[in-house]
Enzyme design. Sequence first.
Site, short mmCIF file in Angstrom:
data_model
loop_
_atom_site.label_atom_id
_atom_site.label_comp_id
_atom_site.label_asym_id
_atom_site.label_seq_id
_atom_site.Cartn_x
_atom_site.Cartn_y
_atom_site.Cartn_z
N THR A 25 0.78 -1.21 0.02
CA THR A 25 0.04 0.16 -0.21
C THR A 25 0.81 1.32 0.23
OG1 THR A 25 -1.81 -1.09 0.95
CG2 THR A 25 -1.65 1.35 1.36
N HIS A 174 -7.40 -11.18 -1.57
CA HIS A 174 -6.88 -10.65 -0.32
C HIS A 174 -7.71 -11.27 0.88
CE1 HIS A 174 -4.53 -8.77 2.74
NE2 HIS A 174 -4.57 -7.49 2.23
N ASN A 177 -4.25 -10.27 6.74
CA ASN A 177 -4.00 -9.21 7.22
C ASN A 177 -5.17 -8.39 7.90
OD1 ASN A 177 -1.44 -9.70 6.95
ND2 ASN A 177 -1.45 -8.32 4.99
N TYR A 179 -8.37 -7.79 7.14
CA TYR A 179 -9.34 -7.30 6.23
C TYR A 179 -10.53 -8.09 6.23
CZ TYR A 179 -5.82 -3.89 6.04
OH TYR A 179 -4.60 -3.06 6.35
N ASN A 234 -4.21 -5.79 12.46
CA ASN A 234 -5.65 -5.11 12.48
C ASN A 234 -6.52 -6.09 13.63
OD1 ASN A 234 -5.54 -2.91 10.83
ND2 ASN A 234 -5.58 -4.17 8.90
C1 PHB Z 1 -1.97 -1.12 5.12
O1 PHB Z 1 -2.26 -0.24 4.11
O2 PHB Z 1 -1.15 -0.76 6.03
C2 PHB Z 1 -2.06 -2.36 4.66
C3 PHB Z 1 -2.79 -3.04 3.37
C4 PHB Z 1 -2.86 -4.24 3.14
C5 PHB Z 1 -2.27 -5.25 3.94
C6 PHB Z 1 -1.49 -4.76 5.09
C7 PHB Z 1 -1.41 -3.51 5.45
O3 PHB Z 1 -2.58 -6.32 3.65
#
Ligand code: PHB
Length: 368
Positions: A25, A174, A177, A179, A234
């Site tokens: 990102t 995805h 992490n 999400y 997260n």
């Molecule tokens: C972030 O923007 O911090 C981010 C985005 C996607 C990920 C991990 C971190 O998988």
Amino acid sequence: MTTLFENGALGDITVKNRVFMAPLTRNRAHPDGTPHEMAIKYYTQRASAGLIVAEATQISPEGKGYINTPGIYNEKHVDAWRKVTDSVHATGGKIVLQLWHVGRISHTSHQPNGGQPLAPSDVRANADTFTESGVEMASTPRALLTDEIGQIVDQYAHAAKLAISAGFDGVEIHAANGYLLNQFISTNTNLRDDRYGGNVENRARFLLEVVDAVIAEIGLDKTGVRLSPAGTFNDIHDEQVAENYTYIYAELGKRRIAFLHVAEKFPGIAVSDPDLDLLAQLRNEFNGTYIANGDYGRDSATEVLETGAFAVAFGRPFIANPDLPERLEIGLPLADVNEDRLYGGDETGYSDYPRFEVNVRRVGGATQ
Ligand code: PHB
């Protein structure tokens, strides 16, 4: 024995080496999700990667959680991404797009009409998002109704279709992490009692529906998945990691997807030895193409290929070293990343990292 510098194929994507670029990102897209022109140069500079997994890209307006992240849900996005993929291909590279929905890791200021972020349950994350006013805690989400989930499955399929029409070689779903898809898998974020919660099969159902819908749209040879079984980023605290991921790895194996990409470690977060053992054990459940990611260097990457991984994805090293595969192959020193320029801004710390300069001087002749 496979080395980092051998060619190969994942699904129908042929690659020239096993040094992949991980999704990163960078928050430099336009506010409407159109990738910035600068991304053409940035990705093209890194086209010597065997495969580029382009940055997390939201599949819908609701899928956005941070400032200036790109999207893939309308024709404007497609046209801008097309310039990136054309340029990477013209330079001999391969590139897939990471399909992203942040779920609860968002803020009302990012949501259409200032609404609540969407999530499996109304459990607020103890996590930060980045907004116009700076860092803010994620807003309290709204639990999705059972019959809303199919619409999000359709959004993934639509985004996958648009990614292919933008020239990507495939997509990475995805599910890592912390999400949205990870929120459905994890016990602390999924408190549902419908067919999307309550047991292992139900918690995995949304992910597998997305995988099946994307496969139906673009084919299994172009469909990859990213997971982070040991991840706590997260605010993920999964009480049933082994059960959840034993099932998910096996189901993904049955579907013969192009690749499974695992974030084994996340920058700044320690992983315990039992978790590392679990990650290794889980690999036995998935009989397909495995991409390892997380804090690898040249030696550890070579070792993980010896255990049967197909490739290693490098994140931060690829930011500061656009020619990372060449540097690893020749054994050149690696440049350090400029931490202040990771997120947002201009070309500085983005597309201005130089390739390694070798001064070649011809003996007895002109310099070249
Ligand atoms: C972030 O923007 O911090 C981010 C985005 C996607 C990920 C991990 C971190 O998988």
